[in-house]
Design a protein around this motif. Structure first.
Motif, PDB file in Angstrom:
ATOM      1  N   VAL A  66     -21.020  14.253  33.542  1.00 47.71           N
ATOM      2  CA  VAL A  66     -19.596  14.145  33.255  1.00 47.71           C
ATOM      3  C   VAL A  66     -18.871  15.017  34.258  1.00 47.71           C
ATOM      4  O   VAL A  66     -18.993  16.239  34.240  1.00 47.71           O
ATOM      5  N   SER A  67     -18.136  14.379  35.167  1.00 49.26           N
ATOM      6  CA  SER A  67     -17.420  15.156  36.180  1.00 49.26           C
ATOM      7  C   SER A  67     -15.974  15.308  35.746  1.00 49.26           C
ATOM      8  O   SER A  67     -15.534  14.731  34.761  1.00 49.26           O
ATOM      9  N   ASN A  68     -15.246  16.092  36.506  1.00 46.31           N
ATOM     10  CA  ASN A  68     -13.859  16.405  36.161  1.00 46.31           C
ATOM     11  C   ASN A  68     -12.930  15.824  37.218  1.00 46.31           C
ATOM     12  O   ASN A  68     -11.841  16.320  37.430  1.00 46.31           O
ATOM     13  N   LEU A  69     -13.393  14.783  37.919  1.00 42.72           N
ATOM     14  CA  LEU A  69     -12.658  14.345  39.102  1.00 42.72           C
ATOM     15  C   LEU A  69     -12.748  12.837  39.279  1.00 42.72           C
ATOM     16  O   LEU A  69     -13.821  12.250  39.129  1.00 42.72           O
ATOM     17  N   LEU A 111     -15.649  21.649  29.529  1.00 43.53           N
ATOM     18  CA  LEU A 111     -15.773  21.904  30.976  1.00 43.53           C
ATOM     19  C   LEU A 111     -14.892  20.975  31.801  1.00 43.53           C
ATOM     20  O   LEU A 111     -14.873  21.069  33.022  1.00 43.53           O
ATOM     21  N   VAL A 112     -14.238  20.033  31.139  1.00 45.22           N
ATOM     22  CA  VAL A 112     -13.439  19.055  31.881  1.00 45.22           C
ATOM     23  C   VAL A 112     -12.068  18.872  31.230  1.00 45.22           C
ATOM     24  O   VAL A 112     -11.944  18.947  30.014  1.00 45.22           O
ATOM     25  N   ARG A 116     -16.373  23.136  39.712  1.00 43.89           N
ATOM     26  CA  ARG A 116     -16.131  23.587  38.346  1.00 43.89           C
ATOM     27  C   ARG A 116     -16.373  25.094  38.226  1.00 43.89           C
ATOM     28  O   ARG A 116     -17.219  25.647  38.936  1.00 43.89           O
ATOM     29  N   ALA A 123     -12.983  10.802  42.078  1.00 38.43           N
ATOM     30  CA  ALA A 123     -13.226  11.090  43.488  1.00 38.43           C
ATOM     31  C   ALA A 123     -12.775   9.918  44.350  1.00 38.43           C
ATOM     32  O   ALA A 123     -12.816   8.763  43.919  1.00 38.43           O
ATOM     33  N   ALA A 182     -20.411  10.759  46.167  1.00 38.34           N
ATOM     34  CA  ALA A 182     -20.860  12.077  46.629  1.00 38.34           C
ATOM     35  C   ALA A 182     -21.242  12.953  45.439  1.00 38.34           C
ATOM     36  O   ALA A 182     -22.213  13.712  45.495  1.00 38.34           O
ATOM     37  N   ILE A 183     -20.473  12.842  44.358  1.00 39.93           N
ATOM     38  CA  ILE A 183     -20.763  13.664  43.173  1.00 39.93           C
ATOM     39  C   ILE A 183     -22.124  13.280  42.592  1.00 39.93           C
ATOM     40  O   ILE A 183     -22.938  14.141  42.256  1.00 39.93           O
ATOM     41  N   GLY A 228     -24.864  14.496  44.868  1.00 39.70           N
ATOM     42  CA  GLY A 228     -25.050  15.944  44.745  1.00 39.70           C
ATOM     43  C   GLY A 228     -25.816  16.300  43.487  1.00 39.70           C
ATOM     44  O   GLY A 228     -26.777  17.072  43.516  1.00 39.70           O
ATOM     45  N   ASN A 229     -25.408  15.708  42.373  1.00 39.48           N
ATOM     46  CA  ASN A 229     -26.101  15.990  41.114  1.00 39.48           C
ATOM     47  C   ASN A 229     -27.553  15.515  41.158  1.00 39.48           C
ATOM     48  O   ASN A 229     -28.443  16.171  40.613  1.00 39.48           O
ATOM     49  N   GLN A 246     -28.234  21.510  34.035  1.00 41.73           N
ATOM     50  CA  GLN A 246     -27.222  20.640  34.624  1.00 41.73           C
ATOM     51  C   GLN A 246     -26.180  20.140  33.647  1.00 41.73           C
ATOM     52  O   GLN A 246     -25.224  19.496  34.034  1.00 41.73           O
ATOM     53  N   LYS A 247     -26.398  20.393  32.356  1.00 40.97           N
ATOM     54  CA  LYS A 247     -25.465  19.931  31.327  1.00 40.97           C
ATOM     55  C   LYS A 247     -25.227  18.419  31.433  1.00 40.97           C
ATOM     56  O   LYS A 247     -24.093  17.946  31.400  1.00 40.97           O
ATOM     57  N   ASP A 299     -20.659  19.738  42.460  1.00 41.81           N
ATOM     58  CA  ASP A 299     -21.498  18.589  42.084  1.00 41.81           C
ATOM     59  C   ASP A 299     -22.758  19.030  41.339  1.00 41.81           C
ATOM     60  O   ASP A 299     -23.860  18.580  41.616  1.00 41.81           O
ATOM     61  N   GLY A 300     -22.578  19.950  40.415  1.00 38.34           N
ATOM     62  CA  GLY A 300     -23.703  20.369  39.585  1.00 38.34           C
ATOM     63  C   GLY A 300     -24.547  21.468  40.189  1.00 38.34           C
ATOM     64  O   GLY A 300     -25.488  21.939  39.555  1.00 38.34           O
ATOM     65  N   ARG A 348      -6.273  20.552  37.954  1.00 32.60           N
ATOM     66  CA  ARG A 348      -6.367  21.446  39.113  1.00 32.60           C
ATOM     67  C   ARG A 348      -6.384  20.693  40.448  1.00 32.60           C
ATOM     68  O   ARG A 348      -5.731  21.084  41.398  1.00 32.60           O
ATOM     69  N   PHE A 349      -7.160  19.605  40.503  1.00 30.72           N
ATOM     70  CA  PHE A 349      -7.284  18.902  41.778  1.00 30.72           C
ATOM     71  C   PHE A 349      -6.474  17.602  41.833  1.00 30.72           C
ATOM     72  O   PHE A 349      -5.988  17.220  42.880  1.00 30.72           O
ATOM     73  N   TYR A 371     -26.427  22.431  51.281  1.00 32.60           N
ATOM     74  CA  TYR A 371     -25.572  21.397  50.715  1.00 32.60           C
ATOM     75  C   TYR A 371     -24.719  20.734  51.787  1.00 32.60           C
ATOM     76  O   TYR A 371     -24.709  19.509  51.906  1.00 32.60           O
ATOM     77  N   TRP A 406     -19.624  25.703  40.411  1.00 33.30           N
ATOM     78  CA  TRP A 406     -20.482  24.541  40.618  1.00 33.30           C
ATOM     79  C   TRP A 406     -19.826  23.574  41.595  1.00 33.30           C
ATOM     80  O   TRP A 406     -18.630  23.303  41.494  1.00 33.30           O
ATOM     81  N   LYS A 431     -11.388  16.512  47.282  1.00 32.21           N
ATOM     82  CA  LYS A 431     -11.042  15.197  46.734  1.00 32.21           C
ATOM     83  C   LYS A 431     -12.311  14.387  46.447  1.00 32.21           C
ATOM     84  O   LYS A 431     -12.282  13.339  45.819  1.00 32.21           O
ATOM     85  N   LEU A 432     -13.423  14.910  46.982  1.00 33.46           N
ATOM     86  CA  LEU A 432     -14.677  14.162  46.940  1.00 33.46           C
ATOM     87  C   LEU A 432     -15.712  14.847  46.060  1.00 33.46           C
ATOM     88  O   LEU A 432     -16.602  14.209  45.512  1.00 33.46           O
ATOM     89  N   HIS A 433     -15.589  16.157  45.948  1.00 35.08           N
ATOM     90  CA  HIS A 433     -16.625  16.920  45.243  1.00 35.08           C
ATOM     91  C   HIS A 433     -16.060  17.549  43.978  1.00 35.08           C
ATOM     92  O   HIS A 433     -14.905  17.936  43.923  1.00 35.08           O
ATOM     93  N   ASP A 434     -16.939  17.613  42.998  1.00 39.72           N
ATOM     94  CA  ASP A 434     -16.578  18.070  41.664  1.00 39.72           C
ATOM     95  C   ASP A 434     -16.842  19.571  41.578  1.00 39.72           C
ATOM     96  O   ASP A 434     -17.980  19.991  41.385  1.00 39.72           O
TER      97      ASP A 434
END
Lengths: 314, 752
Positions: B307-310, B256-257, A122, B312, B318-319, B322-323, B287-288, A145-146, B193-194, A180, A143, A117-120
């Motif tokens: 560009v995320s798919n979520l 991708l999204v 893919r 959150a 967090a996304i 992370g990136n 990293q696109k 978060d990238g 999906r999520f 991570y 992936w 729910k927190l991390h992307d």
């Protein structure tokens, strides 16, 4: 979700070995045989006979294991925070590939503490090919978060043979995943045993010295004359075992596929060492790869003529 | 009228394949429908990472009825013929056939079959499975239990479910009944999906779109692109920054999204020491993500757009974190490469750096990169010399200091490929050349050398800039010609659609450089010299001698014989290929001129003349000719010249010999023929002189003066006079016209 009953030092997000244990528990629960690493030097978890050979033939197979992987060229004398000449892959192989393989994979991420729910997360196209194994498959790099944390492949061909049925293969880069979930920037800072204070053992405590020593070895001192000789010996031994392994002249049943394949693994690793030493020219490189592939193909053919490869005893 | 909705739901489809897959699905299904008489009002395809869908609007509920008339054998024909006819027409006895009469054939049987159209869903149920089985994915795979059997279904990634409904807008649609490898079509799909993992029951397109939207799926690819672009721009604007737009990246990301959520991250400004292009290449390729520009400085800002798919639960913190971590690691690598390169360049001499290229193979049969660099440098010097002669570069740009120009060319040619061994280019091949320029500047190289490091690769495509700085031109031409010559010698020429070494692009690029720089030289003889140089020195004199004897006769065909001859003494001899390679240049030039709007017949008419070996002169001649032919004088003279040529062709055939000059002035009776002969005699040498001086406009101006006498001649003089001597003399006069116009172009090849 991380098992809430775990003590802090066993948690996959606090301990490198905790991460491995959590994956073992997860996949054991899904019916995999949990194997130990193959006792030879290999470049990737795929080389383990539990993947390469078991992916061939009609029999179902589910296995999970950690495989130390050697990439002599990736040594950086312990100076690069992300690159190692020896690292761990977590390998899962499921044959035939189940219809819910993606869901299983995502559940395994949750089990090691990645909250979806927190991390992307893919699935990004990445087709896999191993020229030395004569193998290819379609799939993705996964992936979070990238960051690429796993490889996800549907094997289509191994050792030059069509996979029938197709196996699904998951490969987790354990150090990367651990960095991570632990929030660590340098691989050597990973908490290995999950303890704190005096009892804490880091990845660097375990492997930093080895990285330095092996980098010296791989790039400067590996005995190339010996290695060339070893390649030749492994190649001819493989051919010898393959020939001797046929039950009779009809060549329908093979009795020694695995020892022959060991020599193929050996040749492949020796080639990687020679490559790291920079003694193989571009043109020669291709021909060495082809020689290993020929061995892999012959071993695959032999495996298919064994019981586990789908040829029952007469 | 009813609508069709089809959705193929699968595991993640590679982004690069999505747009083409949507187009294919639409074309395959609608073509198949139309082929079966099912004409529709509209169709639209959709694609996301997990679904490929098609809506066809306004289909009939069933196929139209068809009536077919089939002619059969005559009455009383053998039983075999009658049985065949009955079988083909689907009749059980002759009673069902009718009789018809034909004056030639007599009485014969005719079968009338009336076929009722089938319900559309039935037809769809046949069409769709076949299309799924044969779908044109660039790469497809097998999976699961079914893959144990040969002939198992293939799809780009495992196909999970199929939705297929058909029905009018006002009613509950029906599920089109079919299955593919055990996968039954239904009316159920899934959302994100999520974010919305449950099953969704769908009726038709509007319903599908709305429910998917509610389930966090934007089905329309263009809309996802718009969302990404607009949100990215807004986020940038809020920070006072500009989005560096990147259409290719946008295409990829929207694949991708399913539910784009645009976020902004940052990196340490210290990384901005690294050239912008490298930062962008790192962030884009790995990293696109998009990069941002600071409008105040024009340089990149230390921000990026992901560009995320979520959506959150923490708002994306967090996304982003992370990136940022990954980008930090990537930029650390890039910075490390950049610093390492700078250090290497500062401490290792260019010669020592170049020596390392000795271990790098350029191509198995063409030696190492070092050998290649040396060859390019030698050719660049030849070009420098030529340019100096033809374009007076030293006077124009070096204050007359020839040696400065030559030294810069030499240095640039040796430097130009040196960035190929740098760490940055090793990691990001797309910044080759550009890095050469950066490093050259840092090393204090002359500006022309830095420019050549980047520009010698140009022009890369039809819209790319063509180098004009003399040093860049010399190195660019040397590089391209060396590549072409090399691959011609090892016989790796482009064939059909295969051109792995981009040789067409190299030749076209060289042509454009030559033309846009007004660089006139004899390309064929230059290629010939380069070709000869490939031979061992001791052999070169003999090669040259043989070429002089054989090659001019039938240039390209004789090259094979010549090569064979040379190989008799030395089997290792390289082939003679310069004429063939020259033709390749000429062909590229024709394509280029045609695309630029030139008349291909004029290009052919000029290339048909012997000795058209200077591309710039060919083009100038074509241009002058084209202008001339658009004038009244030109058009009329062309008609006259063609008439002369036609008459000659006919008469020469009749007489069995050709006519060439030798007009007897005494036999010129009519005033018009005398005037024409005088005009030819007066203009001929002047036209020739103008052509030699490359003054094509002047030559055309003189040609215009021929119009009136040629016109008058045909008006008043009968060529085929009864007096044989007169006739011959007049034919000779026509031959003079033909010869004179052939100095300019082969008029017989010109249309009109």
């Amino acid at each position: 979700m991380i098992d809430p009953k775990l003590p802090p030092h066993m948690r996959p997000d606090k301990s490198f070995q905790g991460l491995i244990l959590a994956l073992h528990a997860f996949w054991a629960d899904k019916g995999c045989v949990v194997l130990q690493p193959y006792d030879m030097e290999v470049g990737a978890g795929t080389f383990h006979p539990a993947t390469t050979l078991r992916a061939l033939g009609p029999l179902p197979w589910k296995a999970a294991y950690v495989q130390p992987s050697r990439r002599p060229k990736d040594g950086r004398y312990g100076e690069n925070p992300n690159r190692l000449q020896h690292y761990y892959q977590y390998q899962v192989i499921l044959k035939p590939s189940p219809t819910d393989l993606q869901e299983l994979y995502l559940a395994s991420l949750e089990a090691i503490g990645i909250d979806l729910k927190l991390h992307d997360v893919r699935f990004v196209e990445d087709d896999w090919e191993s020229p030395t194994l004569g193998a290819w498959g379609l799939g993705w790099e996964c992936w979070c978060d990238g960051m690429e944390v796993s490889q996800f492949t549907y094997f289509q061909q191994v050792a030059g043979f069509e996979c029938a049925p197709v196996a699904g293969e998951l490969t987790y880069g354990l150090e990367r995943l651990a960095m991570y979930v632990q929030g660590v920037e340098n691989v050597y800072d990973l908490n290995f045993n999950g303890r704190e204070g005096d009892e804490k053992v880091t990845y660097g405590d375990v492997f930093l010295q080895a990285e330095k020593e092996y980098s010296r070895h791989n790039f400067e001192h590996a005995d190339t004359a010996m290695l060339f000789e070893q390649f030749r010996m492994a190649e001819s031994a493989a051919a010898k075992y393959l020939e001797a392994g046929w039950e009779d002249d009809s060549k329908t049943r093979h009795l020694m596929a695995q020892p022959a394949y060991d020599q193929c693994i050996k040749a492949s690793h020796v080639f990687n060492l020679l490559d790291a030493r920079g003694v193989i020219s571009v043109t020669e490189r291709q021909s060495y790869i082809l020689r290993v592939r020929e061995l892999a193909k012959a071993c695959g053919a032999a495996w298919l003529a064994t019981e586990a490869g789908g040829t029952p005893a007469a | 009228m009813p609508d069709l909705l089809l959705e193929l739901f699968c595991e993640e489809i590679p982004a690069r394949m999505q747009a083409a897959a949507a187009d294919s699905l639409k074309k395959l299904v609608t073509d198949a429908l139309v082929e079966r008489g099912l004409v529709y009002e509209g169709a639209k395809a959709f694609v996301t990472p997990r679904r490929l869908a098609l809506a066809v609007h306004g289909l009939p509920a069933q196929q139209p009825d068809t009536h077919e008339e089939r002619k059969g054998p005559r009455v009383g024909a053998p039983q075999g013929a009658i049985d065949g006819f009955l079988k083909a027409a689907g009749l059980t006895s002759l009673d069902q056939a009718k009789l018809a009469t034909d004056p030639k054939k007599g009485d014969f049987y005719v079968a009338h079959t009336h076929k009722h159209g089938r319900p559309t869903p039935e037809v769809i149920g046949e069409i769709v499975p076949a299309i799924i089985r044969a779908f044109p994915w660039p790469k497809s795979m097998r999976w699961g239990k079914a893959s144990a059997q040969p002939g198992a279904l293939r799809w780009v990634r495992p196909l999970q479910s199929i939705l297929c409904t058909f029905g009018p807008e006002t009613e509950e649609p029906e599920i089109v009944a079919f299955d593919v490898d055990g996968l039954k079509a239904g009316d159920v799909t899934r959302g994100h999906r999520f974010l919305s993992p449950g099953l969704i029951k769908v009726r038709r397109l509007d319903d599908w779109m709305a429910k998917l939207e509610a389930a966090h799926v934007v089905a329309d690819r263009e809309r996802r692109k718009d969302i990404i672009l607009n949100d990215a721009k807004d986020l940038a604007l809020a920070q006072g920054l500009e989005l560096v737009e990147d259409a290719g990246l946008l295409e990829e990301i929207c694949g991708l999204v399913e539910w784009p959520v645009v976020l902004m991250g940052a990196f340490d400004p210290a990384f901005l020491d690294v050239p912008d292009e490298v930062i962008r290449a790192t962030i884009r390729a790995n990293q696109k993500c998009f990069v941002l520009r600071d409008p105040a400085t024009g340089r990149l800002a230390n921000r990026f757009i992901l560009v995320s798919n979520l959506i959150a639960s923490d708002g994306g913190a967090a996304i982003i974190a992370g990136n940022e971590r990954v980008i930090r690691a990537r930029l650390s690598d890039a910075k490390f490469f950049w610093e390492t390169d700078k250090k290497t360049n500062a401490t290792v001499s260019l010669d020592d750096r170049l020596a390392k290229f000795g271990n790098v193979t350029f191509h198995e049969k063409l030696g190492s990169q070092l050998e290649r660099i040396r060859r390019i440098a030698a050719k660049a010097e030849v070009f420098a010399e030529l340019m100096e002669n033809r374009l007076k570069v030293a006077d124009r740009e070096y204050g007359g200091a020839r040696s400065n120009f030559f030294n810069e060319v030499k240095l640039a040619a040796n430097y130009a490929k040196s960035d190929l061994r740098t760490e940055v280019v090793g990691e990001f091949p797309e910044v080759q050349g550009l890095m050469g320029r950066y490093y050259a500047i840092l090393e204090g190289m002359p500006a022309s050398v830095a420019a050549a490091a980047e520009d010698h690769y140009k022009p890369q495509g039809p819209t790319d800039r063509v180098p004009t700085a003399p040093v860049s031109v010399a190195v660019a031409l040397a590089d391209k010609l060396d590549t072409l010559l090399g691959f011609w010698i090892i016989d790796e020429k482009p064939t059909g659609s295969k051109d792995p070494y981009a040789l067409r692009r190299a030749a076209l690029g060289a042509n454009r450089i030559i033309l846009e720089n007004n660089f006139s030289f004899n390309l064929r003889s230059l290629l010939r010299e380069f070709n000869i140089e490939v031979f061992p020195r001791a052999q070169q004199a003999r090669v040259r001698e043989l070429i002089n004897i054989i090659s001019p006769v039938r240039p390209i065909i004789e090259e094979v014989a010549l090569t064979k001859l040379l190989r008799e003494t030395d089997p290792e001899s390289p082939p003679i290929i310069f004429n063939d390679l020259f033709s390749f240049f000429a062909d590229r030039l024709k394509v280029h001129l045609r695309e630029a709007g030139a008349r291909h017949d004029l290009v052919d008419a000029v290339f048909a003349l012997p000795g058209q070996d200077d591309l710039l002169l060919v083009v100038k001649r074509v241009e002058a000719l084209s202008r001339f032919l658009s004038t009244e004088d030109g058009k009329t003279l062309l008609a006259g010249a063609k008439r002369a040529a036609n008459i000659l062709r006919i008469e020469e055939k009749k007489d069995g010999h050709t006519y060439e000059g030798g007009v007897d002035m005494v036999l010129l009776h009519e005033a018009e023929e005398r005037a024409l002969a005088d005009a030819i005699a007066a203009l001929g040498p002047r036209i020739e002189a103008a052509l030699v001086a490359e003054d094509f406009e002047g030559a055309m101006g003189l040609m215009a003066q021929l119009r009136a006498p040629v016109d008058a001649f045909f008006d008043k003089v009968t060529v085929n006079a009864e007096d044989a001597a007169l006739r011959q003399n007049r034919l000779r006069l026509l031959a003079d016209i033909r010869a004179l116009t052939r100095h300019v172009a082969d008029f017989e090849r010109i249309e009109g």
